[in-house]
Scaffold this active site. Structure first.
Site, short mmCIF file in Angstrom:
data_model
loop_
_atom_site.label_atom_id
_atom_site.label_comp_id
_atom_site.label_asym_id
_atom_site.label_seq_id
_atom_site.Cartn_x
_atom_site.Cartn_y
_atom_site.Cartn_z
N GLU A 260 0.84 -1.20 0.00
CA GLU A 260 0.00 0.00 0.00
C GLU A 260 0.87 1.25 0.00
OE1 GLU A 260 -4.22 0.08 1.87
OE2 GLU A 260 -2.73 0.12 3.46
N LYS A 262 2.52 4.48 1.19
CA LYS A 262 2.75 5.06 2.53
C LYS A 262 2.65 6.57 2.37
CE LYS A 262 5.85 5.00 6.54
NZ LYS A 262 5.65 6.36 6.95
N ARG A 267 -1.27 10.54 10.71
CA ARG A 267 -2.13 9.39 10.93
C ARG A 267 -3.38 9.83 11.68
NH1 ARG A 267 0.06 3.55 12.60
NH2 ARG A 267 -1.89 2.40 12.53
N ARG A 282 -1.73 9.91 15.98
CA ARG A 282 -0.92 8.71 16.20
C ARG A 282 -0.60 8.53 17.69
NH1 ARG A 282 3.82 7.02 17.20
NH2 ARG A 282 5.05 5.60 15.91
N GLU A 312 -4.60 8.17 6.69
CA GLU A 312 -3.58 9.22 6.76
C GLU A 312 -4.19 10.48 6.14
OE1 GLU A 312 -0.56 8.33 8.10
OE2 GLU A 312 0.86 9.83 7.36
N PHE A 352 -7.08 3.44 5.27
CA PHE A 352 -6.44 2.15 5.00
C PHE A 352 -6.90 1.02 5.91
CE2 PHE A 352 -3.13 4.68 7.34
CZ PHE A 352 -3.06 3.93 8.51
N ARG A 429 4.48 -2.83 17.49
CA ARG A 429 5.26 -2.70 16.26
C ARG A 429 5.68 -4.11 15.91
NH1 ARG A 429 7.63 1.57 13.91
NH2 ARG A 429 7.64 2.96 15.70
N LYS A 435 7.47 -1.28 6.65
CA LYS A 435 7.56 -0.09 5.80
C LYS A 435 8.86 -0.14 4.99
CE LYS A 435 8.99 2.64 9.78
NZ LYS A 435 8.67 3.73 10.67
#
Ligand code: ATP
Length: 601
Positions: A260, A262, A267, A282, A312, A352, A429, A435
């Site tokens: 996707e 970025k 965010r 975020r 985003e 997203f 994470r 990413k």
């Protein structure tokens, strides 16, 4: 519950630097706390009255108010309070000493006997009074606030007075992080650390420690296992790992992936409750007021009653319709003329993910299902779109899509695992999202976001100021901050002038319990301020603790010629670049050097 129990606990916590000891003290406190006040105890312990994202006013009453309230409560002149404050340099300690004097002088009895309240301070009364103080605005509120604070001080023991003052000033810094509170809750209410996972999962999908504790304390250990997201309470965002090789990325996510764009913006986690919309950042701040244009269109862009979706927000050029740089969003932080700003700096929301819809918790659903829901629910328009993605198992196709993303003004791509276990890992994470950013391709390393943990006095032209900062990366495995480098360049004269007042609220007398450092700076600070830093290259260093032993025995990872770029106010200390990311970046750098050396000339 008596407030003195809390004050005595605060006192104990202040002297502790080991996380295990901190946890033990919290367990003892929670055992003494009735279930109906546990939420208040937790908020107060964190120096607040409600979760940060609630958008409700925070404490933080000015010193002058407090001096006045203290002088009324202890019956000495304001100048006497100020004199002692100058001598001690700590208003909490000042009022504690003044209370001690008045207790010793028998003044307490005299003053208390005139007070209408129960003479023992309760947590409930402190909380209610402070809530009033925080919420009061407008004319006449100043005097009422002073009276309310003085009323609490009159009925306080010296130690209670000290912590009341620190709370009200917004300077209660106990070094107790969310992770420690979660440990203590698991041990206290479920009897063991083994339950920690459930408590953490609950907190990740409802980021409100106070209410999680209350559910646990009143409903027992089973109550949290069935908890669902709640519209209005933010979910802690899922985060991505990073890699720089398309083939390695695909291997890591299991071969086939959703790749996707970025987007390079802010965010946004959007909560829709019929016509009511809230947007969280975020770091879970309530940023609804910054995007009135998005708020306006969202109710009709989502075909459902209730939903939590993620995307985003990106600045767009109204003349070309192209995506603009992240920095353009900064204008949205202006408070006064936001309706003018939205015309000049229009934005678009690229959605997203979807985490909740009409009573259904989607955080445990695989991404393919979530995407289906998202496509069904969203009505696309000029201001709200679905994020661009492809599904592929081919490294070449991934690379091409990555180039297309860059060309379109994005930072790169986020590669998302597509298998059945690819759930939404709130607050983590992990390797389900990876990413792949442009910066890896250039000569320069990617920038990193590091946390200030200490500072050194400047020399020469910078004499009398803080000239160099000690910076650290975050290690989620141990919930500690490990030092990476000292940063002294890249600051403007203005940055340097403002450094003392920027650091002042965070200064502490000893190393913070969550900081792992072999260097001893001139001052230590609470890990809170995050800065973006760049350097010439990553190096190995025996001086720093980041990634120590992970690449080579006895040495950590550091940055050569580090340079300050900008403050990252939107990031919390825990959002800084992690130790593992730095280790990965170091390995990537080594690989690139080898590849370049092998290229035919
Ligand atoms: P960075 O500073 O690189 O954006 P981060 O620490 O803020 O990193 P990560 O989870 O590491 O966050 O990287 C993913 C970030 O990229 C998200 O936080 C989000 O803001 C942004 N983003 C942009 N497009 C997407 C997308 N399609 N899917 C997920 N995240 C996206």
């Amino acid at each position: 519950m008596d407030f003195i129990i809390l004050a005595q606990t605060f006192d104990k916590l202040e002297g502790i630097t080991s996380r295990i000891q901190l946890t033990n003290v919290l367990v003892e406190l929670f055992k003494k706390t009735p279930s109906d006040v546990i939420d208040k105890v937790i908020y107060l312990m964190q120096g607040r009255l409600w979760p940060e994202w609630s958008g409700l006013p925070e404490l933080g009453v000015g010193e002058k108010f407090l001096v006045k309230a203290a002088s009324i409560a202890v019956r000495v002149s304001e100048s006497e309070v100020e004199r002692l404050y100058k001598q001690l340099g700590d208003l909490g300690k000042t009022v504690e000493q003044l209370r001690q004097r008045s207790v010793a002088g028998g003044l307490t009895h005299f003053i208390r006997s005139t007070s209408k309240h129960d003479v023992r301070l309760s947590v409930e009364r402190v909380y209610e009074t402070l809530s009033k103080v925080a919420s009061m605005v407008g004319e006449g509120s100043r005097d009422i606030k002073i009276k309310l604070i003085a009323g609490l001080l009159v009925d306080s023991e010296p130690i209670e007075a000290k912590y009341l003052i620190r709370l009200i000033e917004g300077r209660l810094r106990l070094g107790v992080g969310d992770a420690t509170i979660l440990d203590a809750l698991a041990i206290c209410y479920a009897g063991s650390q083994n339950y920690r996972g459930f408590v953490e999962r609950a907190y990740n999908i409802r980021a409100d420690l106070g209410s999680i504790a209350k559910i646990l304390a009143s409903g027992g250990s089973e109550s949290l296992k069935v908890i669902k997201p709640k519209v209005g309470v933010p979910i802690r965002p899922m985060l991505a790992e990073r890699l720089s090789d398309p083939k390695e990325i695909l291997d890591k996510v299991g071969g086939k992936a959703l790749v996707e764009f970025k987007y390079d913006g802010e965010r946004a986690q959007i909560h829709k409750d019929n016509g009511n919309v809230q947007i969280f950042s975020r770091r879970l701040e309530n940023i609804t007021h910054q995007y009135p244009d998005i708020v306006e269109v969202l109710p009709s862009s989502l075909k459902c009653s209730e939903a939590i979706v993620e995307g985003e927000i990106v600045a767009v050029d109204p003349s070309t319709n192209e995506l603009r740089a992240f920095q353009e969003l900064m204008h949205r932080k202006r408070k006064h003329d936001i309706h003018e700003v939205i015309k000049e700096f229009p934005v678009r929301l690229y959605l997203f993910d979807i985490l909740y819809v009409d009573g259904e918790d989607l955080t445990t659903a695989p991404i393919a299902i979530r995407k289906e829901y998202l496509q069904k629910v969203v009505v696309q328009g000029d201001a709200v779109r679905l994020a661009d993605f492809i599904i592929t198992n081919d490294a070449g196709q991934l690379e091409n899509f990555f180039l297309k993303a860059i060309e379109s003004g994005c930072e790169g791509v986020v590669v998302k695992a597509l298998h059945d276990q690819a759930i939404y890992q709130a607050g983590a994470r992990g390797w389900l999202w990876i990413k792949y950013k442009r910066d890896y391709k250039s000569e320069m390393i990617d920038t990193v976001d590091l946390v200030v943990v200490g500072a050194f006095h400047g020399k020469g032209r910078r004499g009398g100021k803080y000239g160099t900062l000690l910076m650290a990366a975050y290690d989620p495995d141990t919930d500690t901050f490990k030092t990476v480098c000292k940063v002294g360049s890249g600051f403007t004269d203005e940055d340097l002038e403002g450094m003392s007042s920027l650091l002042q609220p965070y200064i502490i007398q000893h190393r913070h319990p969550r900081v792992d450092s072999e260097l001893e700076p001139d001052i230590w600070v609470v890990p809170a301020l995050v800065a973006e830093v760049i350097g010439a290259e990553l190096t190995l260093s025996p001086l720093h603790t980041c990634g120590k032993g992970k690449v080579k025995e006895g040495v950590g990872i550091s940055i050569r010629f580090p340079r300050f770029l900008r403050w990252r106010g939107e990031k919390r200390a825990e959002d800084a670049t992690t130790v593992d990311e730095l280790v990965e970046m170091y390995k990537g750098q080594l690989r690139r050097i080898v590849e370049t050396a092998q290229e035919p000339t």
